[in-house]
Each structure stands twice: as structure tokens, then as C-alpha cells.
Design a protein around this motif. Structure first.
Motif, PDB file in Angstrom:
ATOM      1  N   UNK B 414      17.230 -12.065 -20.667  1.00 60.66           N
ATOM      2  CA  UNK B 414      18.586 -11.937 -20.618  1.00 60.66           C
ATOM      3  C   UNK B 414      19.225 -11.043 -21.913  1.00 60.66           C
ATOM      4  N   UNK B 415      18.321 -11.040 -22.906  1.00 61.27           N
ATOM      5  CA  UNK B 415      18.786 -10.079 -23.966  1.00 61.27           C
ATOM      6  C   UNK B 415      18.540  -8.638 -23.337  1.00 61.27           C
ATOM      7  N   UNK B 416      17.682  -8.306 -22.633  1.00 60.61           N
ATOM      8  CA  UNK B 416      17.876  -6.803 -21.814  1.00 60.61           C
ATOM      9  C   UNK B 416      19.099  -6.528 -21.166  1.00 60.61           C
ATOM     10  N   UNK B 417      19.312  -7.549 -20.162  1.00 59.42           N
ATOM     11  CA  UNK B 417      20.488  -7.439 -19.645  1.00 59.42           C
ATOM     12  C   UNK B 417      21.797  -7.195 -20.222  1.00 59.42           C
ATOM     13  N   UNK B 418      21.856  -7.924 -21.574  1.00 59.82           N
ATOM     14  CA  UNK B 418      23.100  -7.555 -22.106  1.00 59.82           C
ATOM     15  C   UNK B 418      22.926  -6.235 -23.060  1.00 59.82           C
ATOM     16  N   UNK B 419      21.876  -5.922 -23.256  1.00 60.27           N
ATOM     17  CA  UNK B 419      21.830  -4.678 -23.989  1.00 60.27           C
ATOM     18  C   UNK B 419      22.246  -3.532 -22.851  1.00 60.27           C
ATOM     19  N   UNK B 420      21.635  -3.599 -21.659  1.00 64.25           N
ATOM     20  CA  UNK B 420      22.048  -2.824 -20.732  1.00 64.25           C
ATOM     21  C   UNK B 420      23.585  -2.756 -20.155  1.00 64.25           C
ATOM     22  N   UNK B 421      24.097  -4.140 -20.195  1.00 67.06           N
ATOM     23  CA  UNK B 421      25.522  -4.199 -20.009  1.00 67.06           C
ATOM     24  C   UNK B 421      26.143  -3.400 -21.205  1.00 67.06           C
ATOM     25  N   UNK B 422      25.920  -3.569 -22.146  1.00 68.65           N
ATOM     26  CA  UNK B 422      26.628  -3.052 -23.556  1.00 68.65           C
ATOM     27  C   UNK B 422      26.551  -1.710 -23.464  1.00 68.65           C
ATOM     28  N   UNK B 423      25.614  -1.084 -22.854  1.00 67.26           N
ATOM     29  CA  UNK B 423      25.177   0.566 -22.615  1.00 67.26           C
ATOM     30  C   UNK B 423      26.311   0.833 -21.420  1.00 67.26           C
ATOM     31  N   UNK B 424      26.315   0.169 -20.547  1.00 62.55           N
ATOM     32  CA  UNK B 424      27.204   0.615 -19.317  1.00 62.55           C
ATOM     33  C   UNK B 424      28.708   0.658 -19.692  1.00 62.55           C
ATOM     34  N   UNK B 425      28.986  -0.571 -20.743  1.00 64.34           N
ATOM     35  CA  UNK B 425      30.321  -0.740 -20.771  1.00 64.34           C
ATOM     36  C   UNK B 425      30.913   0.071 -22.008  1.00 64.34           C
ATOM     37  N   UNK B 429      31.507   7.121 -19.026  1.00 64.90           N
ATOM     38  CA  UNK B 429      30.977   7.898 -18.114  1.00 64.90           C
ATOM     39  C   UNK B 429      30.134   6.918 -17.178  1.00 64.90           C
ATOM     40  N   UNK B 430      29.411   6.221 -17.826  1.00 63.48           N
ATOM     41  CA  UNK B 430      28.393   5.246 -17.293  1.00 63.48           C
ATOM     42  C   UNK B 430      29.201   4.244 -16.402  1.00 63.48           C
ATOM     43  N   UNK B 431      30.197   3.767 -17.058  1.00 60.15           N
ATOM     44  CA  UNK B 431      31.229   2.509 -16.419  1.00 60.15           C
ATOM     45  C   UNK B 431      31.676   3.140 -15.381  1.00 60.15           C
TER      46      UNK B 431
END
Lengths: 221, 484, 249
Positions: B414-425, B429-431
């Protein structure tokens, strides 16, 4: 480590932790509103009676002249055959003067000797309230030599004498009266009706462990 | 319960929840009971402004008392001692149990009758005493029912609320000798009265909780309707009062606003049948009352809660139960599913702080943060904020709080998911790239994506995102200039 | 619970929210059009994404903070920020200040929180919007999110707005105040409990016999309409902005 020593440690640890962290508490904020929750009651007798009756208490309106007559009439009409009254009750002498046909039982020994009678024989107990609260239909009984607390608890019926002049409007008023409240007796009892419970599917039932009936002799005049 | 027992709170939480959700009778019982209690409370607070003013007052009184807690505890002790009440301090549940056992042993007592005490459930007193050959009999009707059932309370005010009339009738009939089956509530209560009266008569020690402890006068205040509290604290020669350290108030004047909030919030009553203020054992010139009164002050994690500025708000709780009455989750899973002495919203806040996040932190997931509890709390505890905070502390071993088990609930995936989510958001550009992919390839989104689609159709991205529409429309996408 | 509202401004920002961006963009477009029709210029900073609430509610504060910081940077000018969701609006308004307490962004976070408004709140209290219903008579049921009821406390303004539509009859569902079971990540972390809640919500909504479901929060809408569809019932959902825009054209 002995029991006392261990406990002194506990006491020390608890207080030390609390003191250490107390600086993290918010500083005492603004003034507390002294009127929040305070309801003024004009017709104290009316409010008291309504609230007491709503809680399935019974109120006999009477006077200082007639209350003994009303009490014994009520006992006879209800076929309640005995009444226990504390030996040192405010009205012990007064009540014992009457020849009423009701057996008057004195509470005159320590509880251990009275226990059997209280649990198995006494039909009704007589208590004296030193004050009352109108808003919530509440009697205030102070325990003492003349007011053993088991008398208003164990027998299935409790008669309580209350002078309407001693009615406070609400609990705020009562508790603010330092002269009345202090010093506190061993038990200060607020009684607001017969015992009840709603533990079975929220259905109200009366006479759980305390008295099934609470009857107030309300002295007004 | 011991910290060891508490371990099962986390472990079997999901199973208990699913069992409860599948139990239609249980759900019916709780739905009916919660609706009833919510209505009763609402009827006592017809004026919103008055209610807010009273809640504010309650909050301020509790805050003021908590701010002075160590001083008030010392004052309480001094006053109690001068009143003839013996005062004991217990840092842990184990210590409290041993203190109580010690008092029983001092009197060679093997029969205890109990008024109601959630604190005694918290420390697992009954089991502890049973292990030492002592019978601790519950006398509150709801607690008595639950004890007959070899179970625990499912609500902090109405212990048997998970059972309906028929279930209780069956229980009485099966467990009490000579009792015919009846659903007549008056008759059932009458049976309880008879059985328990004998127990009051025989008991050697009575144990109660404490609703408010007044430091100024050394007074223990007990709130009840049934009279079993008075019985337990008056009839046996010894009375033991178990009191969480946070229950102390400064003076008599603090009682009326809090008592008023308590009865109205808990059961929608203007006042309870009895309010018993105990300031000492039997005096020499008195005929009755216990010969000895003991006060056991219980910490068990409370001083740790005190340490944290946000979590210390937990200690304002006056144990009214309004939060769980209004909680849509509690209504559907009932009290036992939480697996803790304290269920519902306050349970989700208090349990991890008493027994550690590693033991009891999972129950913080059973919350939609809808806020009904916060609106119902008579002393304005921001329960959703505290539940969320404990989720954070469960994930974060470097959190600033004092709760045991911080960081032990962290799931690496789950921690990885939120890190990835944060990166996107946080990358425009990524968003927008994600938006573009999701909208252009919307037909490829599977119709089954985990738990969501178990019960709902899969959400379908639009063909054009709002960002796309903004480009196409006339809406300004650059920043506003300083011209009007 | 009252709030001071400013005079009608000449310019506002619009924060679309990630759910609307991806799933219900027309709700965002209609919200903007409603504001523009009141003579206010609307700015949609393209760098915006998500308010950060999903991570925040899951207890991942650092991740939430990094995303929230990026949003703060999108709305620097001291003009109102209008949000078509009480849930996202309350995240900014209620949580941003504490999320950035003690950091260099604390002031900016406070300033943003101060001037963030939920859409219907803004239309009613700041624009003093007057609506003229051009639509056909219809019976609707309104779902107010928990954020609208108990965080932003803007549900009464949503109601006021809908009450202006003369041909719209609003029916009340049973237990209208109760949570629909979405709760963001709650719906996937505690799916069985969430489902128990949404099924009850669907039951109460269907029982009204309404022709249309209207709500101010797309999270709730996705949850409810998704469940309705899966169980084979029929009830169309619309964001309040779309519902109003389409009827007042």
C-alpha cells in the motif's frame, strides 16, 4: 516488591508522566458560559410533580397538618401492612405517636442486624428528603443517623417526605448552594423515581433492583 | 482484557465483521435499537443553539479538569483519605486486578457483586478473579444477561442491546432454574430482581465504576437507573470503586453540565433514577453503609494519551455511547465485531491507545469518516480526526505520538501505491498523461477491479476529461492577471 | 457554523477535483458555466490535479502533503476557489491548515482554506443566484454527502438552490442523513461494510419513486449509481451543477 512499594511507584510514575506532558495541553480558553443548560422553572411544585409522575413516581399533595393522616390512609388503601422508619428520623417521634393500625418498624440497629428484615419483611420504608429539584422531579436525601440509605433502597416501596419550600429550580441551583451541599454526607442521593431498566429490547420495566414504587408526600402549606 | 487477549482484535476483525453482516437477526436488533436511542436523544435537544452552547460548556469543563489532572488527582486522594476512603493507584490492568484481589483476600472474600463498570471489563477483572476462585456476579440487568450468555457487553451503556426480547426470554428460561419461558418484560425483570436480590444479600464485596470523581470534596458519583449500583455499594461491607484517572472533575459545580449531557446523550433521559454521591464509608453514628470504601485509580494507557496534544482529546469522553448510537458502521456490525471492550467510534480511538496499534489498530479501517459521531459527542471530541490520526500512526513508525505499535500496521504494497499516486498527482505532466490514457483507453478498463466491482458496476472514464474540455472551451487556463 | 461571505467577485478559480476530471467532466463544465453566467470570469489552472484526500484519509500524510502543496501552488491569487464537491472543498478548508502547520506553506494553506467554497454555497451566498426553471416537471431525490452535511455544512444551500426550480418536486428518502458508504478508500478497504451501507441507501432511494437522483458529490454518486446498476435497478444520477444548468438554459 511489596504491595505498598509497588503502588507508591505507580503513583509516582502516573503523576510524573502527567506532569511531564501537561505542557502540551491547550491553555485554558475563554469563559465558560454559566447559563448553558440552565433552565429556569417558575412553577416548581407543578414541574416537580409532572416530572416525578412522568417517571412513574407518585405524588401525594398534602400539608404539614395533614401529611401523617394522608400517609396512613394511603398505606391502608394500598394494603401495605408495615412501614419502617429510622429510630432517629426527624419524624420518628411524630409518627410513633399515631395509632394507625399499620405496624411501625424501627430501624434502630446496625444494618447487619436489620438486613434480614429489610430484604424479606419490610413492605415500605419512610425517608425524609432535605430538598428537591423541580426541573427533573428529584428528591435529595442526605444519609445520616436518621436517614439510613438502605431504607430508600431495599424495601419494595419508598415513601419520601418533601417540603415544597425546599425545591430548587434545577441541579445547577442546588449544587451551587454551598451551605446546603457542604459538608457532604457519606451518601448524597438524588432520587428521581422508582427503579427501572430498559435493558430488554429498550422496553421500560419498573422495579429493577431499587424500590418498585416511589411515593412522595409533597408538603405544600 | 490483557494485551495478550487484545491481539485477537486485529487478527480476526474481518471474520467477525463478515459474520455480523450476515446475521440478519443481529442487524435487525441493532437497527431498531440505534434508531430508538437516536430518537430519544434528539427529543432531549430540540434547540440546536442551546445544544451547541451546552456541548461547548461540557468541552470546556472537561478541558479545564484535564489541564489540571495531576493536581486534581492528588487533591482527590487527599480528600478521599480524609473522608476515610482508601486510595490505590494502578498503572496497569495487571496491577489493578492484583489490588482488587488483594482487598478480597484481606477479607477472605470469595463472592463479589458488581455494579456496572466498563473499566473492569477493560482490565478483564471477572476472568482474573475466576482464575483465583472468586465469583464476580454482574447485577446490572444488561450485564447479568450477558454474563448468563458467557459473553461480553456489545455497547457501553446497554450491554445486551444485541439481543432481542425472544433471545433474552430463551436465555432466562434455559439458564435460570425454575423459570418458564416468557417474553413478558416485566416478568423477566422480576426474575432478575429476585435472583440478584439474593446475591446482594450474600455478597461480601461490591465493586462499582465511577462516573465522576470530585477532587474538591473527595466524592465518587455513580449514575444509574436500576438501583444495582446503590445495592452493590451499600449492602456489602466492602465497596471497591474502580475509576479511570481521567474521570476526575474539579468541583461540585462541574457536575450539573456534565451529568445533564450524559443522561440526555446516552438514553435521552432528563435524569437517571439515581445519582449517588459517595463521600466515605459508614460513619460511627450511622447504621448502614460499607465499613470500607476503596478507590482504585486506573491508568492503563491514559497518561500516555495525555501526552499527545491531539489524542489527549480522547480523555474528554464521559462514556455516554452517543457516538456508537449514531455510527452507521456500528449499527451494521454491532459491538462484538470490534472485538474490544470499547466498540464504535470511541472504541476505535481508545482501543489502539490502550492495547497498541499492533493489537487493535485494524479497527480504525471500519470508518467512512462521515462525522455523525462527532456531531453527537456531548464534549466535542473530533472522533473522525482521531481515527484518521491513528491510521497515520499505524503506518508511520516515526509518528510523534505515544501510542504503542506505531508503524506496525504499515503495508509495504500500500505504501508503494501511495508513493506512486503522489508522484502522479504532483506532476501536472504525469497527471494529464494518466488522464489522457484513461480517457482514450476507457474501453479497456476491466469490468472487475477488486473489491469495488464486487458490489458495483465498474466506473467508466469519460471520453474527454475536464482538462480536455477546458482546452476546448473558452475558459481561461492561464492564470488571472492583476487587471480587473 | 456560520461563515462570512464576500461580495460577488469579478474572478474566481475553479478546482475541478480528480473524480470529476476523469469520470464526470460535464459536472465541472456546467459548474463553470453557471458561474460565468453570473458575470464572473473563471480560471482553471491546468496544473491542478487532486486535493490529496485519498492519501490523507488513509493515513499517508507525507504523500498527501506533497500533492496538496502542488495544489496550493495552483491558486496563488487572493480570489475565491470554487469546488464542485463538499468533500474536496472540506479537505482544503478543514485539513490543509493543520496539514501544513509549522511549515513554510502554512500561511498559503490558511489563505487558500479561507477562500475555498463549495459550488452551491458559492452560488447561493456569494452570487445570490436567481434561477428560472425551464425544464419539464420532474420528481427528484437529493443525496447530500456527509461532507456537505457535517463538514462544509452546505447541504442547506444545495437545497435552497434546488428549491428555486419551480417544476422540480423533491422527495425525501428515509434516513437521508446516513452515510452512503463511499468514504473514499473505505469502499475498497472495508468493502463488505461499505456494501451493506450502499445497499440500504439504494433501497431508501428507490423507495421514493423518484425519477432522478441529484447530488453535489461525485464520489457518492459513483458509489450509489454503481450499486444501483449492478443490482439491476433504474435510477439516473446527476451532479447538481448539471441538473441545474440543463434546466435553466
Amino acid at each position: 516488591m511489596s504491595g505498598t512499594k509497588a503502588m507508591m511507584n505507580s503513583r509516582h510514575n502516573i503523576l510524573q508522566r502527567l506532569r511531564q506532558y501537561r505542557t502540551s495541553m491547550p491553555a485554558h480558553e475563554q469563559m465558560e458560559n454559566p447559563t448553558a443548560g440552565v433552565v429556569e422553572v417558575e412553577n416548581k411544585v407543578g414541574a416537580f410533580t409532572a416530572a416525578m409522575e412522568a417517571a412513574h413516581g407518585e405524588v401525594i399533595p398534602t400539608t404539614s397538618e395533614h401529611w401523617r393522616r394522608d400517609l396512613f390512609e394511603h398505606l391502608r388503601a394500598q394494603a401495605i401492612h408495615n412501614l419502617m422508619i429510622a429510630d432517629q428520623s426527624r419524624f420518628a417521634d411524630l409518627l410513633l405517636q399515631e395509632n394507625t393500625g399499620i405496624e411501625l418498624l424501627p430501624y434502630n440497629q446496625a444494618f447487619e442486624s436489620m438486613k434480614d428484615d429489610l430484604f424479606h419483611r419490610v413492605a415500605a420504608g419512610f425517608s425524609v428528603a432535605s430538598a428537591g429539584i423541580a426541573e427533573t422531579g428529584t428528591l435529595i436525601v442526605k444519609s445520616g443517623p436518621g436517614e439510613p440509605r438502605t431504607l430508600s433502597l431495599v424495601p419494595p416501596v419508598n415513601y419520601v417526605w418533601l417540603d415544597a419550600n425546599t425545591l430548587y429550580q434545577n441541579q445547577f441551583e442546588a449544587f451551587a448552594d454551598k451551605e446546603y451541599m457542604k459538608p457532604l454526607p457519606t451518601n448524597l442521593l438524588l432520587i428521581s423515581g422508582p427503579s427501572k431498566t430498559a435493558d430488554i429490547q429498550q422496553t421500560l420495566a419498573y422495579g429493577a433492583h431499587g424500590p418498585k414504587r416511589l411515593i412522595v408526600l409533597l408538603i405544600d402549606g | 482484557m490483557t494485551t495478550q487477549d487484545a491481539g485477537h482484535i486485529n487478527l480476526n476483525f474481518k471474520n467477525r465483521v463478515n459474520e455480523a453482516l450476515a446475521d440478519q437477526e443481529l442487524r435487525g436488533n441493532f437497527r431498531g435499537a440505534m434508531d430508538f436511542l437516536m430518537q430519544k436523544r434528539a427529543a432531549m435537544f430540540p434547540d440546536q443553539e442551546d445544544l451547541e452552547a451546552l456541548r461547548k460548556r461540557g468541552e470546556q469543563v472537561r478541558n479545564r479538569c484535564l489541564q489540571q489532572l495531576p493536581d486534581l488527582l492528588e487533591q482527590l486522594e487527599a480528600q478521599c483519605v480524609s473522608n476515610g476512603i482508601q486510595v490505590h493507584w494502578a498503572e496497569t490492568a495487571e496491577q489493578a486486578n492484583n489490588i482488587i484481589l488483594g482487598i478480597m483476600r484481606d477479607h477472605q472474600a470469595t463472592r463479589m457483586v458488581k455494579g456496572k463498570s466498563m473499566a473492569s471489563e477493560e482490565i478483564g477483572l471477572n476472568h482474573f478473579l475466576a482464575d483465583h476462585g472468586i465469583e464476580a456476579l454482574e447485577s446490572d440487568m444488561g450485564e447479568y444477561i450477558v454474563q448468563l450468555d458467557h459473553s461480553t457487553p456489545s455497547h457501553i451503556i446497554m450491554p445486551a442491546i444485541h439481543k432481542n426480547k425472544q433471545q433474552i426470554a430463551r436465555l432466562f428460561h434455559e439458564k435460570t432454574p425454575g423459570v418458564e419461558y416468557t417474553e413478558d418484560v416485566d416478568k423477566l425483570i422480576g426474575t432478575g430482581r429476585e435472583v440478584l436480590r439474593q446475591k446482594f444479600f450474600e455478597a461480601e464485596v461490591g465493586l462499582s465504576g465511577v462516573n465522576f470523581a470530585v477532587a474538591e470534596t473527595g466524592t465518587l458519583c455513580l449514575v444509574e437507573n436500576e438501583g444495582n449500583g446503590r445495592m452493590s455499594t451499600t449492602v456489602p461491607p466492602v465497596h471497591i470503586a474502580l475509576c479511570g484517572i481521567e474521570k476526575v472533575v474539579q468541583s461540585l459545580a462541574d457536575i450539573p453540565p456534565l451529568y445533564r449531557l450524559l443522561t440526555r446523550s446516552a438514553t435521552g433521559q432528563a435524569i437517571t433514577t439515581y445519582f449517588n454521591m459517595i463521600s466515605g464509608p459508614r460513619k460511627p453514628d450511622e447504621l448502614d453503609g460499607p465499613q470500607e470504601v476503596h478507590l482504585v485509580l486506573l491508568d492503563n494507557g491514559r497518561s500516555r494519551m495525555y501526552a499527545d496534544k491531539q489524542l489527549q482529546q480522547t480523555l474528554r469522553c464521559i462514556r455516554c455511547g452517543a457516538c456508537m448510537n449514531h455510527c452507521p458502521v456500528y449499527t451494521r456490525i454491532g459491538g462484538h465485531a470490534y472485538g474490544s471492550t470499547y466498540p464504535g467510534p470511541i472504541g476505535q480511538v481508545v482501543s489502539p491507545q490502550i492495547w497498541g496499534l499492533n493489537n487493535a489498530g485494524n479497527i480504525t479501517q471500519a470508518c467512512s469518516l462521515n462525522g455523525a459521531c462527532r456531531d453527537a459527542c456531548p464534549v466535542n471530541i473530533p472522533l473522525p480526526d482521531l481515527i484518521r490520526r491513528l491510521r497515520h500512526d499505524g503506518n508511520n513508525s516515526t509518528a510523534e505520538g505515544q501510542t504503542a505499535g506505531q508503524g506496525q500496521l504499515r503495508k509495504p504494497a500500500e505504501a508503494v501505491i501511495w508513493k506512486f499516486w503522489a508522484l502522479l498527482n504532483r506532476s501536472p505532466l504525469l497527471y494529464r498523461l494518466t488522464l489522457w490514457s484513461a480517457t482514450r483507453f476507457r474501453k479497456l478498463i476491466p469490468s472487475h477491479i477488486g473489491p469495488w466491482t464486487r458490489y458495483r458496476s465498474a466506473p467508466r472514464p469519460a471520453s474527454k476529461s475536464l482538462h480536455d474540455l477546458m482546452k476546448a472551451s473558452g475558459t481561461q487556463t492561464n492564470h488571472p492577471t492583476n487587471q480587473p | 457554523m456560520t461563515r462570512d461571505y464576500p461580495e460577488k467577485p469579478k474572478q474566481v478559480y475553479f478546482f475541478g477535483t480528480c473524480l470529476i476530471d476523469l469520470f464526470y467532466p460535464e459536472a465541472g463544465l456546467h459548474g463553470i458555466q453557471l458561474i460565468e453566467r453570473e458575470g464572473i470570469a473563471v480560471f482553471f489552472p491546468p496544473e491542478q490535479s487532486c486535493c490529496g484526500q485519498p492519501a490523507y484519509n488513509s493515513g499517508y500524510d507525507d504523500e498527501a502533503r506533497s500533492v496538496a502543496a502542488a495544489q496550493i501552488a495552483c491558486f496563488p491569487k487572493d480570489i475565491p476557489v470554487v469546488v464542485p464537491s463538499a468533500s474536496c472543498a472540506s479537505m482544503i478548508r478543514e485539513q490543509y491548515p493543520s496539514l501544513f502547520e509549522g511549515s513554510s506553506l502554512e500561511q498559503a494553506a490558511r489563505s487558500l482554506a479561507e477562500r475555498t467554497y463549495e459550488l452551491t454555497e458559492f452560488l447561493v451566498e456569494v452570487c445570490h443566484i436567481q434561477l428560472k426553471d425551464q425544464g419539464e416537471p420532474v420528481k427528484i431525490v437529493v443525496h447530500h454527502s456527509c461532507s456537505a452535511q457535517r463538514h462544509m455544512r452546505t447541504s442547506h444551500q444545495t437545497q435552497k438552490l434546488l428549491n428555486q426550480l419551480g417544476n422540480v418536486a423533491v422527495v425525501q428518502q428515509e434516513r437521508a442523513n446516513e452515510c452512503c458508504g463511499f468514504g473514499g478508500t473505505f469502499s475498497v478497504k472495508a468493502p463488505e461494510i461499505s456494501n451493506a451501507m450502499v445497499q440500504d441507501k439504494c433501497d431508501s432511494l428507490m423507495a421514493t419513486g423518484a425519477q432522478q437522483l441529484v447530488t453535489g458529490d461525485c464520489g457518492c454518486m459513483m458509489n450509489i449509481t454503481g450499486a444501483i446498476e449492478k443490482r439491476g435497478d433504474q435510477l439516473n444520477g446527476k451532479h447538481v451543477a448539471s441538473f441545474i444548468w440543463e434546466r435553466t438554459q
